[in-house]
Write an enzyme that holds these catalytic residues in place. Sequence first.
Site, short mmCIF file in Angstrom:
data_model
loop_
_atom_site.label_atom_id
_atom_site.label_comp_id
_atom_site.label_asym_id
_atom_site.label_seq_id
_atom_site.Cartn_x
_atom_site.Cartn_y
_atom_site.Cartn_z
N ASP A 1 52.20 41.85 42.44
CA ASP A 1 50.87 42.31 42.06
C ASP A 1 51.03 43.68 41.41
OD1 ASP A 1 47.94 42.37 42.21
OD2 ASP A 1 48.20 41.03 43.92
N ASP B 1 46.03 43.28 38.67
CA ASP B 1 44.76 43.52 39.33
C ASP B 1 43.72 44.12 38.37
OD1 ASP B 1 43.59 43.59 42.10
OD2 ASP B 1 43.26 45.69 41.57
N GLU C 1 44.01 39.48 36.33
CA GLU C 1 42.77 39.24 37.08
C GLU C 1 41.64 39.84 36.27
OE1 GLU C 1 40.51 40.13 41.27
OE2 GLU C 1 41.42 41.70 40.08
N HIS D 1 42.93 35.71 48.11
CA HIS D 1 42.64 36.58 49.24
C HIS D 1 41.25 37.23 49.16
CE1 HIS D 1 43.91 39.01 45.96
NE2 HIS D 1 43.43 40.09 46.56
C1 NOJ Z 1 41.01 42.71 43.12
C2 NOJ Z 1 41.82 42.41 44.32
O1 NOJ Z 1 42.15 41.05 44.32
C3 NOJ Z 1 41.01 42.83 45.50
O2 NOJ Z 1 41.55 42.39 46.71
C4 NOJ Z 1 40.87 44.32 45.47
O3 NOJ Z 1 40.00 44.74 46.48
C5 NOJ Z 1 40.33 44.82 44.13
N1 NOJ Z 1 40.88 44.13 43.00
C6 NOJ Z 1 40.63 46.27 43.96
O4 NOJ Z 1 42.00 46.46 43.76
#
Ligand code: NOJ
Length: 562
Positions: free
Chosen positions: A98, A199, A256, A330
């Site tokens: 990640d 992320d 993401e 998650h």
């Molecule tokens: C996306 C992540 O998947 C999540 O778990 C996180 O809280 C936020 N981005 C901030 O990094």
Amino acid sequence: MQRKWWKEAVVYQVYPRSFMDSNGDGIGDLNGVTSRLDYLAELGVDVLWLSPIYRSPNDDFGYDVSDYRAIMDEFGTMEDFDRLLQEVHARGMKLVLDLVVNHTSDEHPWFVESRKSKDSPYRDYYIWRPGRDGREPNNWRSVFTRSAWEFDADTGEYFLHLFSKRQPDLNWHNPEVRERVYEMMTWWLDKGIDGFRMDVINAIAKAEGLPDAPHTDADGYGWGGVHFLNLPKTHDYLQEMNKRVLSKYDIMTVGETGGVTTADARLFAGADRHELNMVFQFEHVDLLDSGPGGKWDVKPWSLEDMKTIMSRWQNDLYDVAWNSLFFNNHDQPRALSRFGNDGPYRVPAAKMLATFLHLLQGTPFIYQGEEIGMTNVRFAQIDDYRDVEILNLWQERVIEGGEDQELWMQRIYAKGRDNARTPMQWSASENAGFTTGTPWIAVNPNYEEINVEAERSRPDSIYQYYRKLIRLRKEHPVVVYGKYDLILSEHQQIYAYTRTLGDACWLVVNNFFAEPAEFVLPEDLRGRVDAAQLMIANYFVDSTESVRQFALRPYECRVYSL
Ligand code: NOJ
């Protein structure tokens, strides 16, 4: 269409904190992951994606990084990591990390320096602004409640944090920041990792002048996404990153990207764009069961919307970009509880959802526990929850806002992220075999029934079904590269589609509900029925049964090669 290993792969997401604890401190760790690699190899997955393993004070469980080149103390050491990487590769699998670079932890040395003074050489690594009329610099809401700005008394300015106040946003407009990120990525890639899941990567650029969000809610804040999601500048940065780093390695990258449309995705992941391999879109998990009030405004989902959304992604990206396929991660409640059935039809529903997803075009992602049919959890008390999003929300709405406790518990049961974060259920023994200590978050009480040991021993289990599904992908290129076509678009209960590649034509039929349903093959496919062969199904199917028309049992799915 170009063949690529990452199109043919199946990815398995590990949330290390909840996967396997090797030292009895109640927190999963890297050696725990290593100890379960044979299990993952047996499942047949090709790539492991680890949620963040970097040093972190764990305000957001690793999504707040304080040192990008060190391992989180609770997870082990760099030697443990090197061994994990080696063992993954020894099994012919790949390892993806990640990459959390929209923000750091407030304990990252860059931020510690940055907040010291306005003249700090690190000041411009983050986004600092003076207040406006005695308030925050703008009205942006943070994802984790209230203002996205935090006042820092030492220098009398505010810093931006789209997530928690312990996750200050990096200033990507500063070339030095980008340079430091690229160096760090190169360092990991040179170690031999096989890619990154990035992320909130579509939020790294912020609009010039940081304008107010278009609407302000009653509490004075509003969602400013139009000013920081999918901006043109983001693409400049990703192209730069690609040129400087990514293009030098044969790796897998997935961004993401909440709030992307297919048009955005074609820019992020277009084959000729030189940015990313694919993105995670969220329409099917953010929109389907959320009302106008957003995530916590829970509403029933509809199959019609599911068809519209999934078909749009399949069609719009075809031949131009590449889809990621996921229901779980998650941050999401368990799809089985959400779109399937976690009661009497848990087993067929889990298999049906898997079939539906893995037979679409794209790279499938399995989230830990999905392959054994793990479900949502309903803890009795708020104190049993650990997620910063849930706890902040409770504080704001229930404690300070006086809203109804029971209503919010129900919402947390439906949507809370901790649904996905309870420990992996390995066996029926204490703590589901996850730890010999006290788990950092309680185990789902259904572990005595739902666990890996039981699933491995049963030939008709969800786990064995996933193995078969993954094998099908390896053996039949149509599963990877076939074109998607929706059929029976109006059917209220059945989601059916075909996949076509050259002479191969596969028919995928899914009953998304507990009520039986009647399937009738469309006219134009009837010419092919004589050669029909059943490839996989979640119930016993009599071989003499006609493909032209058949009754589907609760959550039944069938895949035929026509
Ligand atoms: C996306 C992540 O998947 C999540 O778990 C996180 O809280 C936020 N981005 C901030 O990094």
